[in-house]
Design a protein around this motif. Sequence first.
Motif, PDB file in Angstrom:
ATOM      1  N   PHE A 173       1.053  -1.120   0.325  1.00 38.44           N
ATOM      2  CA  PHE A 173       0.040   0.191   0.064  1.00 38.44           C
ATOM      3  C   PHE A 173       1.219   1.111   0.319  1.00 38.44           C
ATOM      4  N   PHE A 174       1.828   1.134   0.654  1.00 38.18           N
ATOM      5  CA  PHE A 174       2.843   2.431   0.568  1.00 38.18           C
ATOM      6  C   PHE A 174       3.516   2.712  -1.015  1.00 38.18           C
ATOM      7  N   ASP A 175       3.419   1.845  -1.336  1.00 40.40           N
ATOM      8  CA  ASP A 175       4.228   1.552  -3.262  1.00 40.40           C
ATOM      9  C   ASP A 175       3.215   2.078  -3.736  1.00 40.40           C
ATOM     10  N   ILE A 176       1.267   1.750  -4.053  1.00 38.85           N
ATOM     11  CA  ILE A 176       0.308   1.701  -4.941  1.00 38.85           C
ATOM     12  C   ILE A 176       0.484   3.777  -4.802  1.00 38.85           C
ATOM     13  N   VAL A 177       1.307   4.449  -4.357  1.00 34.53           N
ATOM     14  CA  VAL A 177       1.331   5.869  -4.948  1.00 34.53           C
ATOM     15  C   VAL A 177       2.516   5.711  -5.534  1.00 34.53           C
ATOM     16  N   PHE A 178       3.188   5.692  -5.726  1.00 41.78           N
ATOM     17  CA  PHE A 178       4.038   5.677  -7.090  1.00 41.78           C
ATOM     18  C   PHE A 178       3.373   4.852  -8.641  1.00 41.78           C
ATOM     19  N   TRP A 179       2.462   4.380  -8.529  1.00 37.13           N
ATOM     20  CA  TRP A 179       1.912   3.668 -10.352  1.00 37.13           C
ATOM     21  C   TRP A 179       1.501   4.872 -10.215  1.00 37.13           C
ATOM     22  N   PRO A 180       0.670   6.051 -10.469  1.00 34.38           N
ATOM     23  CA  PRO A 180       0.169   7.004 -11.734  1.00 34.38           C
ATOM     24  C   PRO A 180       1.328   7.261 -12.026  1.00 34.38           C
ATOM     25  N   GLY A 181       2.706   8.191 -11.113  1.00 33.21           N
ATOM     26  CA  GLY A 181       3.398   9.042 -11.318  1.00 33.21           C
ATOM     27  C   GLY A 181       4.371   7.477 -12.839  1.00 33.21           C
ATOM     28  N   ASP A 182       4.380   6.694 -12.044  1.00 30.74           N
ATOM     29  CA  ASP A 182       5.075   5.715 -12.760  1.00 30.74           C
ATOM     30  C   ASP A 182       4.802   4.945 -14.387  1.00 30.74           C
ATOM     31  N   VAL A 183       3.469   6.167 -14.241  1.00 30.51           N
ATOM     32  CA  VAL A 183       2.169   5.785 -15.582  1.00 30.51           C
ATOM     33  C   VAL A 183       2.558   6.970 -16.356  1.00 30.51           C
ATOM     34  N   ILE A 184       3.045   7.783 -15.708  1.00 27.01           N
ATOM     35  CA  ILE A 184       3.536   9.211 -16.705  1.00 27.01           C
ATOM     36  C   ILE A 184       4.708   9.132 -17.332  1.00 27.01           C
ATOM     37  N   LYS A 185       5.679   8.527 -16.793  1.00 25.00           N
ATOM     38  CA  LYS A 185       7.041   8.533 -16.640  1.00 25.00           C
ATOM     39  C   LYS A 185       7.373   7.873 -18.018  1.00 25.00           C
ATOM     40  N   SER A 186       6.164   6.899 -17.917  1.00 28.88           N
ATOM     41  CA  SER A 186       6.735   5.564 -18.483  1.00 28.88           C
ATOM     42  C   SER A 186       6.478   5.719 -19.489  1.00 28.88           C
ATOM     43  N   LEU A 187       4.985   6.817 -19.701  1.00 25.08           N
ATOM     44  CA  LEU A 187       4.554   8.200 -21.649  1.00 25.08           C
ATOM     45  C   LEU A 187       5.816   8.127 -22.309  1.00 25.08           C
ATOM     46  N   VAL A 188       6.065   9.497 -21.413  1.00 26.16           N
ATOM     47  CA  VAL A 188       6.653  10.029 -21.369  1.00 26.16           C
ATOM     48  C   VAL A 188       8.167   9.476 -21.855  1.00 26.16           C
ATOM     49  N   ALA A 189       8.692   8.804 -21.561  1.00 26.03           N
ATOM     50  CA  ALA A 189       9.678   8.102 -21.777  1.00 26.03           C
ATOM     51  C   ALA A 189      10.086   7.043 -23.045  1.00 26.03           C
ATOM     52  N   ALA A 190       8.571   7.066 -22.961  1.00 24.78           N
ATOM     53  CA  ALA A 190       7.741   6.083 -24.346  1.00 24.78           C
ATOM     54  C   ALA A 190       7.551   7.390 -26.000  1.00 24.78           C
ATOM     55  N   GLY A 191       7.636   8.272 -25.447  1.00 19.79           N
ATOM     56  CA  GLY A 191       7.350   9.334 -26.248  1.00 19.79           C
ATOM     57  C   GLY A 191       8.549   9.608 -27.325  1.00 19.79           C
ATOM     58  N   ALA A 192       9.902  10.009 -26.003  1.00 23.99           N
ATOM     59  CA  ALA A 192      11.489  10.520 -26.116  1.00 23.99           C
ATOM     60  C   ALA A 192      12.106   9.305 -26.640  1.00 23.99           C
ATOM     61  N   ALA A 193      11.930   7.913 -26.053  1.00 26.53           N
ATOM     62  CA  ALA A 193      12.285   7.034 -27.249  1.00 26.53           C
ATOM     63  C   ALA A 193      12.376   6.687 -28.731  1.00 26.53           C
ATOM     64  N   ALA A 194      10.974   6.481 -28.333  1.00 26.33           N
ATOM     65  CA  ALA A 194      10.228   6.644 -30.514  1.00 26.33           C
ATOM     66  C   ALA A 194      10.768   7.541 -31.367  1.00 26.33           C
ATOM     67  N   LEU A 195      10.903   8.874 -30.497  1.00 32.17           N
ATOM     68  CA  LEU A 195      11.543   9.967 -31.070  1.00 32.17           C
ATOM     69  C   LEU A 195      12.819   9.629 -32.062  1.00 32.17           C
ATOM     70  N   VAL A 196      13.988   8.859 -31.190  1.00 34.86           N
ATOM     71  CA  VAL A 196      14.792   8.407 -31.332  1.00 34.86           C
ATOM     72  C   VAL A 196      15.414   7.346 -31.939  1.00 34.86           C
ATOM     73  N   HIS A 197      14.635   6.252 -31.611  1.00 39.79           N
ATOM     74  CA  HIS A 197      14.337   5.462 -32.910  1.00 39.79           C
ATOM     75  C   HIS A 197      14.089   5.443 -33.977  1.00 39.79           C
ATOM     76  N   ARG A 198      12.891   7.052 -34.413  1.00 40.97           N
ATOM     77  CA  ARG A 198      13.231   7.334 -35.853  1.00 40.97           C
ATOM     78  C   ARG A 198      14.273   7.664 -36.403  1.00 40.97           C
ATOM     79  N   SER A 199      14.709   8.924 -35.487  1.00 43.03           N
ATOM     80  CA  SER A 199      15.742   9.521 -36.119  1.00 43.03           C
ATOM     81  C   SER A 199      17.175   9.062 -36.120  1.00 43.03           C
ATOM     82  N   ALA A 200      17.385   7.949 -35.262  1.00 39.84           N
ATOM     83  CA  ALA A 200      18.826   7.084 -35.194  1.00 39.84           C
ATOM     84  C   ALA A 200      18.602   5.648 -34.344  1.00 39.84           C
ATOM     85  N   PRO A 201      17.554   5.075 -35.482  1.00 41.00           N
ATOM     86  CA  PRO A 201      17.188   3.287 -35.197  1.00 41.00           C
ATOM     87  C   PRO A 201      18.581   2.400 -35.009  1.00 41.00           C
TER      88      PRO A 201
END
Length: 207
Positions: A173-201
């Motif tokens: 239950f302590f850990d649950i509070v980190f889940w929403p933030g992890d979703v946001i950070k994972s989404l940002v990381a996915a978007g950034a990684a997609a840009l990298v792979h598009r320009s420098a696969p």
Amino acid sequence: MSQSSSETSHIAEGTRRTRGLNPAQDIALIGVFAALIAVLAFAPPIPIGNFGVPITLQTMGIALAGLVLGPWRGAAAAALYVVLGLLGLPIFAGFVGGFGVLAGPSAGYLLAWPLTALVTGFIARIVLRRGSVRWRVPLLFVAAIAGSILVTHPAGIVGMSINLEVSLREAFFFDIVFWPGDVIKSLVAAGAAALVHRSAPWILARG
């Protein structure tokens, strides 16, 4: 030439270039991403709850390492960051370092990060090879969040249970509070990684 054919050619060219990477380039990329994780750790941590584990941006750096570099180099970058911090460099959240952090509530999360990057990188490699370019960001998001759910959170829960001397249920239950933030950070990381792979696969680790 259609967009699909052009994209395929781009990826094929990236694959040929990836095979040409030498060890010095691998080491340089590992160092760059270890430094990136350290820089993200310098963002002011957000205290939450009363159990001593703040919200930080380090986990986004771990996800980026796996998504961009692939499993082995991503894990190496995360491991380099963790080892340097344990050796005393003040590169963990709150400008701290040293083995003393292993007695704190964040220990499980820190120790899990190399394995998190490894799992994230393996999944990212699979989705980049088999998934459609159109679905690249959602698929990379799945890779990032999977690494977090499968590795980081279970290890963090165990670490808090041991070091805070609480039950696994309480730590969960302590850990649950980190889940929403992890979703946001994972989404940002996915978007950034997609840009990298598009320009420098070619940057993705060898297959």
